[in-house]
Design a protein around this motif. Structure first.
Motif, PDB file in Angstrom:
ATOM      1  N   TYR A 449       0.835  -1.201   0.000  1.00 50.40           N
ATOM      2  CA  TYR A 449       0.000   0.000   0.000  1.00 50.40           C
ATOM      3  C   TYR A 449       0.868   1.250   0.000  1.00 50.40           C
ATOM      4  O   TYR A 449       0.602   2.201  -0.741  1.00 50.40           O
ATOM      5  CB  TYR A 449      -0.923  -0.018   1.218  1.00 50.40           C
ATOM      6  CG  TYR A 449      -1.605   1.296   1.494  1.00 50.40           C
ATOM      7  CD1 TYR A 449      -2.689   1.719   0.736  1.00 50.40           C
ATOM      8  CD2 TYR A 449      -1.161   2.126   2.517  1.00 50.40           C
ATOM      9  CE1 TYR A 449      -3.312   2.931   0.994  1.00 50.40           C
ATOM     10  CE2 TYR A 449      -1.769   3.330   2.789  1.00 50.40           C
ATOM     11  CZ  TYR A 449      -2.850   3.738   2.025  1.00 50.40           C
ATOM     12  OH  TYR A 449      -3.459   4.941   2.273  1.00 50.40           O
ATOM     13  N   GLU A 450       1.910   1.252   0.836  1.00 49.92           N
ATOM     14  CA  GLU A 450       2.814   2.404   0.877  1.00 49.92           C
ATOM     15  C   GLU A 450       3.486   2.627  -0.478  1.00 49.92           C
ATOM     16  O   GLU A 450       3.613   3.763  -0.947  1.00 49.92           O
ATOM     17  CB  GLU A 450       3.882   2.188   1.956  1.00 49.92           C
ATOM     18  CG  GLU A 450       3.490   2.662   3.322  1.00 49.92           C
ATOM     19  CD  GLU A 450       4.670   2.739   4.273  1.00 49.92           C
ATOM     20  OE1 GLU A 450       4.744   3.689   5.056  1.00 49.92           O
ATOM     21  OE2 GLU A 450       5.522   1.838   4.221  1.00 49.92           O
ATOM     22  N   GLN A 451       3.923   1.536  -1.096  1.00 49.95           N
ATOM     23  CA  GLN A 451       4.547   1.643  -2.408  1.00 49.95           C
ATOM     24  C   GLN A 451       3.565   2.189  -3.439  1.00 49.95           C
ATOM     25  O   GLN A 451       3.918   3.047  -4.264  1.00 49.95           O
ATOM     26  CB  GLN A 451       5.066   0.281  -2.856  1.00 49.95           C
ATOM     27  CG  GLN A 451       5.834   0.313  -4.170  1.00 49.95           C
ATOM     28  CD  GLN A 451       6.245  -1.074  -4.632  1.00 49.95           C
ATOM     29  OE1 GLN A 451       5.456  -2.018  -4.565  1.00 49.95           O
ATOM     30  NE2 GLN A 451       7.472  -1.217  -5.088  1.00 49.95           N
ATOM     31  N   GLU A 452       2.312   1.718  -3.368  1.00 50.93           N
ATOM     32  CA  GLU A 452       1.290   2.195  -4.301  1.00 50.93           C
ATOM     33  C   GLU A 452       1.003   3.681  -4.082  1.00 50.93           C
ATOM     34  O   GLU A 452       0.838   4.444  -5.045  1.00 50.93           O
ATOM     35  CB  GLU A 452       0.009   1.380  -4.121  1.00 50.93           C
ATOM     36  CG  GLU A 452      -1.048   1.655  -5.165  1.00 50.93           C
ATOM     37  CD  GLU A 452      -0.640   1.215  -6.557  1.00 50.93           C
ATOM     38  OE1 GLU A 452      -1.155   1.800  -7.525  1.00 50.93           O
ATOM     39  OE2 GLU A 452       0.195   0.293  -6.667  1.00 50.93           O
ATOM     40  N   GLN A 453       0.954   4.098  -2.819  1.00 52.14           N
ATOM     41  CA  GLN A 453       0.727   5.508  -2.516  1.00 52.14           C
ATOM     42  C   GLN A 453       1.853   6.378  -3.050  1.00 52.14           C
ATOM     43  O   GLN A 453       1.627   7.477  -3.562  1.00 52.14           O
ATOM     44  CB  GLN A 453       0.587   5.708  -1.002  1.00 52.14           C
ATOM     45  CG  GLN A 453      -0.686   5.135  -0.416  1.00 52.14           C
ATOM     46  CD  GLN A 453      -1.925   5.806  -0.959  1.00 52.14           C
ATOM     47  OE1 GLN A 453      -2.604   5.257  -1.818  1.00 52.14           O
ATOM     48  NE2 GLN A 453      -2.211   6.997  -0.498  1.00 52.14           N
ATOM     49  N   GLU A 454       3.072   5.872  -2.918  1.00 47.37           N
ATOM     50  CA  GLU A 454       4.218   6.619  -3.431  1.00 47.37           C
ATOM     51  C   GLU A 454       4.149   6.746  -4.946  1.00 47.37           C
ATOM     52  O   GLU A 454       4.424   7.813  -5.504  1.00 47.37           O
ATOM     53  CB  GLU A 454       5.509   5.916  -3.008  1.00 47.37           C
ATOM     54  CG  GLU A 454       6.778   6.705  -3.312  1.00 47.37           C
ATOM     55  CD  GLU A 454       6.879   8.001  -2.547  1.00 47.37           C
ATOM     56  OE1 GLU A 454       7.520   8.929  -3.056  1.00 47.37           O
ATOM     57  OE2 GLU A 454       6.299   8.095  -1.442  1.00 47.37           O
ATOM     58  N   ALA A 459       2.762   9.907  -9.714  1.00 46.85           N
ATOM     59  CA  ALA A 459       1.923  10.030 -10.905  1.00 46.85           C
ATOM     60  C   ALA A 459       1.157  11.345 -10.901  1.00 46.85           C
ATOM     61  O   ALA A 459       1.038  12.020 -11.936  1.00 46.85           O
ATOM     62  CB  ALA A 459       0.955   8.858 -10.990  1.00 46.85           C
ATOM     63  N   LEU A 460       0.633  11.743  -9.722  1.00 43.25           N
ATOM     64  CA  LEU A 460      -0.091  13.008  -9.630  1.00 43.25           C
ATOM     65  C   LEU A 460       0.814  14.196  -9.905  1.00 43.25           C
ATOM     66  O   LEU A 460       0.410  15.173 -10.549  1.00 43.25           O
ATOM     67  CB  LEU A 460      -0.725  13.143  -8.244  1.00 43.25           C
ATOM     68  CG  LEU A 460      -1.905  12.217  -7.946  1.00 43.25           C
ATOM     69  CD1 LEU A 460      -2.357  12.388  -6.504  1.00 43.25           C
ATOM     70  CD2 LEU A 460      -3.058  12.486  -8.895  1.00 43.25           C
ATOM     71  N   GLU A 465       2.356  18.393 -13.717  1.00 42.10           N
ATOM     72  CA  GLU A 465       3.338  19.009 -14.610  1.00 42.10           C
ATOM     73  C   GLU A 465       2.858  18.993 -16.054  1.00 42.10           C
ATOM     74  O   GLU A 465       2.975  19.991 -16.776  1.00 42.10           O
ATOM     75  CB  GLU A 465       4.678  18.272 -14.496  1.00 42.10           C
ATOM     76  CG  GLU A 465       5.372  18.455 -13.149  1.00 42.10           C
ATOM     77  CD  GLU A 465       6.651  17.648 -13.055  1.00 42.10           C
ATOM     78  OE1 GLU A 465       6.985  16.968 -14.048  1.00 42.10           O
ATOM     79  OE2 GLU A 465       7.309  17.689 -11.998  1.00 42.10           O
ATOM     80  N   LYS A 466       2.302  17.834 -16.487  1.00 44.84           N
ATOM     81  CA  LYS A 466       1.785  17.741 -17.849  1.00 44.84           C
ATOM     82  C   LYS A 466       0.621  18.701 -18.068  1.00 44.84           C
ATOM     83  O   LYS A 466       0.483  19.291 -19.147  1.00 44.84           O
ATOM     84  CB  LYS A 466       1.339  16.309 -18.135  1.00 44.84           C
ATOM     85  CG  LYS A 466       2.476  15.294 -18.178  1.00 44.84           C
ATOM     86  CD  LYS A 466       3.385  15.529 -19.366  1.00 44.84           C
ATOM     87  CE  LYS A 466       4.473  14.468 -19.434  1.00 44.84           C
ATOM     88  NZ  LYS A 466       5.406  14.705 -20.557  1.00 44.84           N
ATOM     89  N   ARG A 467      -0.228  18.848 -17.040  1.00 44.22           N
ATOM     90  CA  ARG A 467      -1.362  19.762 -17.165  1.00 44.22           C
ATOM     91  C   ARG A 467      -0.898  21.198 -17.353  1.00 44.22           C
ATOM     92  O   ARG A 467      -1.422  21.939 -18.194  1.00 44.22           O
ATOM     93  CB  ARG A 467      -2.249  19.659 -15.920  1.00 44.22           C
ATOM     94  CG  ARG A 467      -3.541  20.470 -16.002  1.00 44.22           C
ATOM     95  CD  ARG A 467      -4.358  20.301 -14.746  1.00 44.22           C
ATOM     96  NE  ARG A 467      -3.743  20.985 -13.625  1.00 44.22           N
ATOM     97  CZ  ARG A 467      -3.926  22.290 -13.362  1.00 44.22           C
ATOM     98  NH1 ARG A 467      -4.690  23.023 -14.135  1.00 44.22           N
ATOM     99  NH2 ARG A 467      -3.335  22.842 -12.326  1.00 44.22           N
ATOM    100  N   LYS A 468       0.109  21.593 -16.573  1.00 42.30           N
ATOM    101  CA  LYS A 468       0.641  22.940 -16.717  1.00 42.30           C
ATOM    102  C   LYS A 468       1.279  23.142 -18.095  1.00 42.30           C
ATOM    103  O   LYS A 468       1.121  24.194 -18.712  1.00 42.30           O
ATOM    104  CB  LYS A 468       1.665  23.206 -15.617  1.00 42.30           C
ATOM    105  CG  LYS A 468       1.056  23.320 -14.223  1.00 42.30           C
ATOM    106  CD  LYS A 468       2.124  23.581 -13.172  1.00 42.30           C
ATOM    107  CE  LYS A 468       1.510  23.695 -11.779  1.00 42.30           C
ATOM    108  NZ  LYS A 468       2.549  23.921 -10.733  1.00 42.30           N
ATOM    109  N   GLU A 469       1.996  22.107 -18.560  1.00 44.88           N
ATOM    110  CA  GLU A 469       2.588  22.199 -19.893  1.00 44.88           C
ATOM    111  C   GLU A 469       1.509  22.326 -20.961  1.00 44.88           C
ATOM    112  O   GLU A 469       1.632  23.114 -21.894  1.00 44.88           O
ATOM    113  CB  GLU A 469       3.450  20.962 -20.170  1.00 44.88           C
ATOM    114  CG  GLU A 469       4.710  20.882 -19.323  1.00 44.88           C
ATOM    115  CD  GLU A 469       5.480  19.597 -19.561  1.00 44.88           C
ATOM    116  OE1 GLU A 469       5.041  18.811 -20.430  1.00 44.88           O
ATOM    117  OE2 GLU A 469       6.506  19.372 -18.886  1.00 44.88           O
TER     118      GLU A 469
END
Length: 680
Positions: A449-454, A459-460, A465-469
């Motif tokens: 779970y911790e790995q998935e959260q990381e 990803a977010l 960053e992609k959204r701003k670009e």
């Protein structure tokens, strides 16, 4: 429908009027008959009148029912067309959601989103399913759909309680008991480390190593004639195994630094010294190959001064022992120096309570499944213990020593092989004992779970960053086409897309030839890690892209072949096998399988494969021939040095100047070599 109703009402009214006139005439006739006839007929006129009245009532009731039915049929569709504020669908949205996410939240298809934004200033030509929408466009789409808007943050799971397993607090000093030292052998390749261990434990490990170099971390328990025991970690000395040597230094108490007396301090010698300093581990210097005529131990000691390794001869605290691993000279003195240093360090451990340790190596055995070599650092490991390491857990089914002999328990400082893992942990993972299988599942689930959260967090951040670009690119596009009519804007974009022609088949082949996808399989986790570390040093992507498709531990499987076929790649195996069926399948699919037992041979093969993907280099070779040669007016075949001559060339546009040199050459294509240098 209204006209039919009107006609029916008029018909019924006419019928009623006629019935009333008829009844009026009957009442007058009845009055005359009452005076003439006897009382024998008192009921008939009343019955006739009543029947006519009931008939009129029946028609009226039918008309009312018909009017009601017709009214319901006409009114019902109109009510369904009117929007009701109570039935509005509430859509949960968030800032930065994509077109696809908005469509899914609204339970609509993507085309609905495009249609809703069609007559707005939004440039829908550049809008894709994964494009992020600004707040204003989300509101616009929801409004046009007649739905309600509900803003929320990015969906987050409820905060979960930390269920991880951790090391115990330090034990009460009264519970500590002396333990054997864990000693790591380090040094440069071919300086005699494995041969040194071979003499100490009287085995033939060096002869079994492919190419004469150690490929893995080996853990051995050596019993000395005096009764003391030392656990040795034999770390590879090759440059490719830097990470493995660093891991070995983190679990060790003492480092024996082996330096060849005839070779001196080398690159991996310096790296080993740095690992010892980083781990704050003391060093015992073993100057090896002192039996050679060209040996110079004093030179080695002086060279080490530059790296803050000061021997006792020069006033320092580093013990230096002159040995010969080949003949066995002075090896007992080296062991005694190690035991003396261990006594000074007062090494102790707590043999009670849950086990704590470290995975030294891990691999998959066909008959036994995932297997690990571990060093126990606290507690006593027994059969049936429940362990967790990384995101794996085990119920210990079997334990064995370095000779493959089954053991019933493993105490602190003891190296042991462990069988019973559900998955393969990674080398370097911390081993902790837990009370039950349920607790092991809980710990592993929490770590996953911790790995998935990381991963989600990363990803977010990438999405943001992609959204701003994308927003910045959209803003620039709007500025670029802002003053143009939408038709002109669409035409310009069409022209731009038209310029981006698809690759021709020949060009595609040339492009693919400059990409080398690879699949890596190794016998143990540490070997794969080492190969990946080497690949990370690749710096010739401008020549040929090196793409890692898949890596793993174990023999080459059909899945590996399928992956290599899909990506047109090559499979590299280190100390693993490829069965006859697998090789036949690979041959049919045109997949190369390259197996190696020596690490640098695998890297050399990889360099050759990369070089084969490069275009040939054109080299010029002087050949000297002319079309004609004249001396005065005569054609000659030879002109001696110092004589003047006339030359005739087949190129008419050439102009000569005084001092020019004429050279004839031919161009030959020579295979290119990659500029990537892995460091050895």
């Amino acid at each position: 429908m209204n006209q039919k109703l009107l006609r029916l009402e008029n018909l019924l009214r006419c019928h009623t009027v006629c019935r009333q006139l008829h009844n009026l005439g009957q009442r007058r006739t009845l009055a005359q008959w009452r005076r003439v006839l006897s009382s024998a007929y008192p009921v008939w006129p009343a019955q006739q009148y009543t029947g006519s009245w009931q008939t009129d009532s029946l028609f009226g009731a039918a008309l009312s029912q018909y009017r009601l039915l017709v009214t319901k049929k006409e009114v019902r569709p109109r009510k369904s067309q009117l929007p009701s504020t109570k039935s509005k669908k509430e859509v949960e949205v968030w800032i930065g959601m994509t077109v696809e996410e908005l469509a899914r939240a609204m339970e609509k298809d993507i085309d609905f989103i495009y249609e809703a934004l069609l007559n707005t200033t939004m440039d829908i030509d550049s809008l894709e399913a994964d494009s992020n929408l600004d707040e204003v466009w989300i509101k616009e789409v929801i409004k046009k759909a007649g739905m309600k808007l509900k803003w929320s943050k990015l969906k987050q799971d409820k905060v979960r309680e930390n269920k991880d397993a951790v090391r115990r607090p330090q034990a009460d000093p009264a519970l500590l008991t002396p333990r054997s030292p864990v000693v790591t052998i380090m040094g440069h390749v071919d300086h005699g480390k494995t041969t040194l261990l071979d003499k100490l434990r009287k085995t033939q490990v060096a002869e079994m190593e492919a190419g004469g170099i150690t490929q893995h971390i080996g853990a051995f328990l050596v019993s000395l004639p005096s009764g003391e025991k030392i656990t040795f970690l034999d770390t590879p000395g090759h440059a490719a195994f830097s990470a493995m040597r660093a891991r070995g230094a983190q679990v060790t108490d003492i480092i024996i630094l082996v330096v060849a007396a005839d070779d001196g301090v080398m690159k991996q010698t310096v790296e080993s010294i740095q690992h010892a300093k980083d781990a704050q581990v003391p060093i015992v210097l073993a100057i090896n190959k002192c039996d050679k005529a060209e040996a110079d131990p004093e030179k080695v000691k002086k060279e080490l001064l530059a790296y803050d390794v000061v021997c006792e001869d020069f006033g320092g605290d580093v013990q230096a022992v002159h040995v010969s691993a080949l003949t066995g000279d002075n090896l007992m003195a080296l062991a005694e120096a190690t035991i003396t240093l261990a006594e000074i360090l007062e090494l102790k451990a707590d043999p009670t309570g849950p086990v704590e340790g470290t995975v030294i190596e891990s691999f998959t055995d066909k008959g036994r499944g995932p297997v690990t070599t571990a060093i126990i650092q606290r507690g006593t490991l027994r059969k049936g213990s429940i362990l967790v390491a990384g995101k794996s857990w085990a119920k210990v089914r079997l334990m064995f020593d370095e000779n493959g002999k089954t053991v019933n328990e493993a105490y602190p400082s003891m190296p042991v092989g462990i069988i019973g893992w559900r998955d393969l942990p990674s080398a370097g993972d911390e081993i902790l004992e837990v009370e039950s299988e349920a607790r092991a599942h809980e710990v592993v689930d929490w770590r996953k779970y911790e790995q998935e959260q990381e991963k989600n967090k990363e990803a977010l951040e990438t999405i943001e960053e992609k959204r701003k670009e994308h927003q910045e690119a959209h803003r620039k596009d709007r500025e670029k086409y802002g003053n143009l009519h939408w038709k002109e804007r669409a035409f310009i974009k069409y022209q731009e897309r038209k310029k981006q022609k698809l690759l021709r088949p020949k060009e595609k082949v040339e492009r693919d030839s400059n990409i080398l996808p690879i699949v890596i399989k190794g016998d143990v986790d540490g070997s794969v890690e080492t190969i990946l570390n080497i690949i990370d040093t690749y710096d010739a992507s401008h020549e040929c892209d090196l793409e890692l498709v898949h890596f793993g531990v174990g023999d080459i499987s059909e899945n590996d072949v399928n992956l290599a076929e899909a990506f047109h790649g090559v499979i590299y195996g280190f100390n693993v096998n490829a069965g006859k069926v697998i090789q036949e399948t690979a041959a049919k699919k045109g997949v190369k399988i390259k197996l190696h037992k020596i690490i640098y041979r695998l890297v050399e093969d990889l360099q050759e494969e990369l070089s084969s993907r490069l275009p040939c280099i054109v080299e010029e070779h002087t050949v000297g021939s002319l079309t004609s040669l004249k001396h005065h007016k005569d054609d000659v075949s030879v002109i001696k040095t110092g004589m003047d001559c006339g030359l005739s060339l087949d190129e008419e546009m050439i102009e000569f100047k005084v001092g020019d040199t004429i050279v004839c050459y031919e161009e030959n294509e020579v295979p290119a070599k990659t500029t990537w240098d892995p460091g050895f």
